[in-house]
Every structure is written in structure tokens, then in C-alpha cells.
Design a protein around this motif. Structure first.
Motif, PDB file in Angstrom:
ATOM      1  N   GLY A 170      11.431 -49.285  45.059  1.00 57.39           N
ATOM      2  CA  GLY A 170      11.223 -47.875  45.333  1.00 57.39           C
ATOM      3  C   GLY A 170       9.764 -47.480  45.138  1.00 57.39           C
ATOM      4  O   GLY A 170       9.198 -46.702  45.914  1.00 57.39           O
ATOM      5  N   HIS A 171       9.150 -48.033  44.095  1.00 61.89           N
ATOM      6  CA  HIS A 171       7.730 -47.798  43.839  1.00 61.89           C
ATOM      7  C   HIS A 171       6.887 -48.337  44.980  1.00 61.89           C
ATOM      8  O   HIS A 171       6.048 -47.626  45.544  1.00 61.89           O
ATOM      9  N   TRP A 172       7.117 -49.609  45.336  1.00 65.83           N
ATOM     10  CA  TRP A 172       6.286 -50.239  46.361  1.00 65.83           C
ATOM     11  C   TRP A 172       6.497 -49.617  47.733  1.00 65.83           C
ATOM     12  O   TRP A 172       5.551 -49.464  48.513  1.00 65.83           O
ATOM     13  N   ALA A 173       7.725 -49.243  48.063  1.00 63.19           N
ATOM     14  CA  ALA A 173       7.990 -48.629  49.372  1.00 63.19           C
ATOM     15  C   ALA A 173       7.216 -47.321  49.516  1.00 63.19           C
ATOM     16  O   ALA A 173       6.636 -47.039  50.571  1.00 63.19           O
ATOM     17  N   SER A 174       7.179 -46.539  48.453  1.00 68.04           N
ATOM     18  CA  SER A 174       6.481 -45.253  48.501  1.00 68.04           C
ATOM     19  C   SER A 174       4.974 -45.430  48.550  1.00 68.04           C
ATOM     20  O   SER A 174       4.292 -44.826  49.393  1.00 68.04           O
ATOM     21  N   VAL A 175       4.449 -46.265  47.669  1.00 67.95           N
ATOM     22  CA  VAL A 175       2.995 -46.423  47.578  1.00 67.95           C
ATOM     23  C   VAL A 175       2.436 -47.110  48.822  1.00 67.95           C
ATOM     24  O   VAL A 175       1.458 -46.643  49.425  1.00 67.95           O
ATOM     25  N   LEU A 176       3.050 -48.217  49.222  1.00 62.29           N
ATOM     26  CA  LEU A 176       2.517 -48.981  50.353  1.00 62.29           C
ATOM     27  C   LEU A 176       2.663 -48.238  51.670  1.00 62.29           C
ATOM     28  O   LEU A 176       1.790 -48.336  52.540  1.00 62.29           O
ATOM     29  N   SER A 177       3.753 -47.481  51.849  1.00 59.58           N
ATOM     30  CA  SER A 177       3.914 -46.734  53.101  1.00 59.58           C
ATOM     31  C   SER A 177       2.843 -45.660  53.226  1.00 59.58           C
ATOM     32  O   SER A 177       2.223 -45.500  54.290  1.00 59.58           O
TER      33      SER A 177
END
Length: 254
Positions: free
Chosen positions: A224-231
Motif C-alpha cells: 500500500g505504501h509503495w503503490a501510493s508513493v511510486l504512482s
């Protein structure tokens, strides 16, 4: 480790981790995207009013932002539903970013959609009141996170820069509200706009350092962290590269 100890460790981990990625999460994202792109159709229609040379860039910007918003909304839905099973949300930087994006996206898109049916007063309410209020609230939230949230120094700096960026947005909204009465504040508006651009650039570099630091020191972050930050980071980088490319093509063509 016996069965009771295993269950205890598992229970402790479930209080700090995000729900594991499953197939039905992709299905949920698909549903959210379908609904969201339908709700945002008016924004794509408005983009066609731009000059022909800008339409492709505006359309790509809308599509990129809507993808980021659908991911953020999906992460928030999964996180909030996961709280009933013992998962903590929001607990990581990406969770807070997703929550902020969803908080901005939902009311502004709703008011924009209502303007299609009931007139521009709805959009005016969103631009003049709802957005500035949200900017102010999230400015305070990110400053508090920067001071109190236990995380790495780089991510706490990201929190601070997000708060500073939103503070610039609040200031520009206030200056814009008084612009018709005090045209002399135009230099102040320009200065704050330039400052926000500088803050945004530093924020992008700091976020990159924060992500690299997490990988270097093997700090666990959930999907959830990576999906938000990277997107969000990928969308911003892509739009910046596209804008630069368009400028180069325009100069070569000229």
C-alpha cells in the motif's frame, strides 16, 4: 516456536502490516477505476477546450492523475476495511499520502460532477472553499506528522515538505481570493508560486532519497505504501519529462 507463540507473533505483525495483496484487490481497483473515470468525464471534456497543441498533454495529465487517484482510493478502502481485522491504517508514509490524495480527489470530483447538472456554483464552492480548507487541514496534518510520527529522518522531511507545499497552496488560494480587490498582490502571488515550484523539486529529490534509504537499510514497507508513493512519483516524473519533451519539440519545430 510452539503454536501459541506463532499465533502471538502473527497477531502482533497483523497490527502493523497492511493486508497482503490478493487478486480481489486488483478487481476492486478495476471497479474503482471504472466508477472514477466515469465520474471524472467532465474533466476530460474540459480538456478539449485547450489549444490543440496542449490537448494531448492535458489529456495525459488527467489520465495519469486519475490513475493515481484510483490507486489512492483503493488503498484507503482496503486499509480502512483491514482495520476490522487488526491491521493498522494509516501507519506508513504512503498510507498518509494515499489518504491525502483521496481526501482531495473525492469532494472536488463530486462537486465538479454536480456542476455538470446544477451549474458552476458547485465548482465555485469546490475551488473557493473546499480546496483551500483541505489544503489548510492537510498542512497541519503533515507538519504534525513531521514532528511526531516515528519514522526515518528522510520520510519526516517528506512530511515537512508536503506540509510546506500545501501551505504555499493555501497562501495562493487566499491571494487569489483577494486578487480582484488588490491587483497589487500579483508579485506576491508570483513569488509564492515560484516557491511552491522549488519546494516541489526538493520534495521529489527527498522522496527519492527516502525510497532509496528504505531499500538500502532493508526497512519493510507494505505494498500500500509503495503503490501510493511510486504512482505519485512516477506520474510527476512522467509529466515533467513530457513537458520538457514538448518544449524541445516546439523549439525544434520553430
Amino acid at each position: 516456536m510452539d503454536r501459541d507463540e506463532t499465533l502471538a507473533v502473527d497477531g502482533l505483525q497483523r497490527t502493523v502490516e497492511f493486508p497482503p495483496l490478493r487478486v480481489h484487490h486488483f478487481l476492486l481497483w478495476t471497479v474503482v477505476a471504472a466508477v472514477w473515470f466515469t465520474m471524472s468525464r467532465h474533466e476530460f471534456d474540459d480538456g478539449q477546450l485547450h489549444a490543440s497543441g496542449d490537448r494531448a498533454y492535458v489529456a495525459a495529465e488527467h489520465i495519469g492523475m486519475k490513475i493515481v487517484e484510483t490507486l489512492a482510493i483503493t488503498v484507503c478502502i482496503i486499509g480502512l476495511l483491514g482495520q476490522r481485522k487488526g491491521f493498522r491504517f494509516p501507519s506508513q508514509p504512503g498510507h498518509w499520502i494515499a489518504l491525502a490524495i483521496a481526501t482531495f480527489a473525492v469532494p472536488t470530483t463530486f462537486f465538479g460532477r454536480m456542476a455538470e447538472f446544477f451549474g458552476n456554483d458547485w465548482r465555485r464552492w469546490s475551488d473557493d472553499y473546499i480546496l483551500p480548507l483541505l489544503f489548510a487541514v492537510w498542512t497541519v496534518v503533515f507538519f504534525l506528522l513531521a514532528m511526531r510520527k516515528p519514522d526515518t529522518p528522510s520520510w519526516r522531511t517528506v512530511y515537512f515538505l508536503l506540509g510546506l507545499l500545501l501551505a504555499c497552496m493555501v497562501t495562493m488560494a487566499l491571494l487569489w481570493a483577494f486578487y480582484s480587490y488588490l491587483p497589487s498582490i500579483d508579485p506576491a502571488f508570483t513569488a509564492v508560486s515560484m516557491l511552491s515550484g522549488i519546494v516541489l523539486t526538493v520534495l521529489a529529490v527527498t522522496a527519492l532519497i527516502a525510497m532509496a534509504t528504505d531499500r538500502l537499510f532493508l526497512i519493510r514497507r507494505d505494498w500500500g505504501h509503495w503503490a501510493s508513493v511510486l504512482s505519485l512519483f512516477g506520474m510527476g516524473t512522467g509529466m515533467a519529462c513530457w513537458a520538457i519533451a514538448l518544449q524541445l519539440f516546439a523549439r525544434l519545430g520553430g
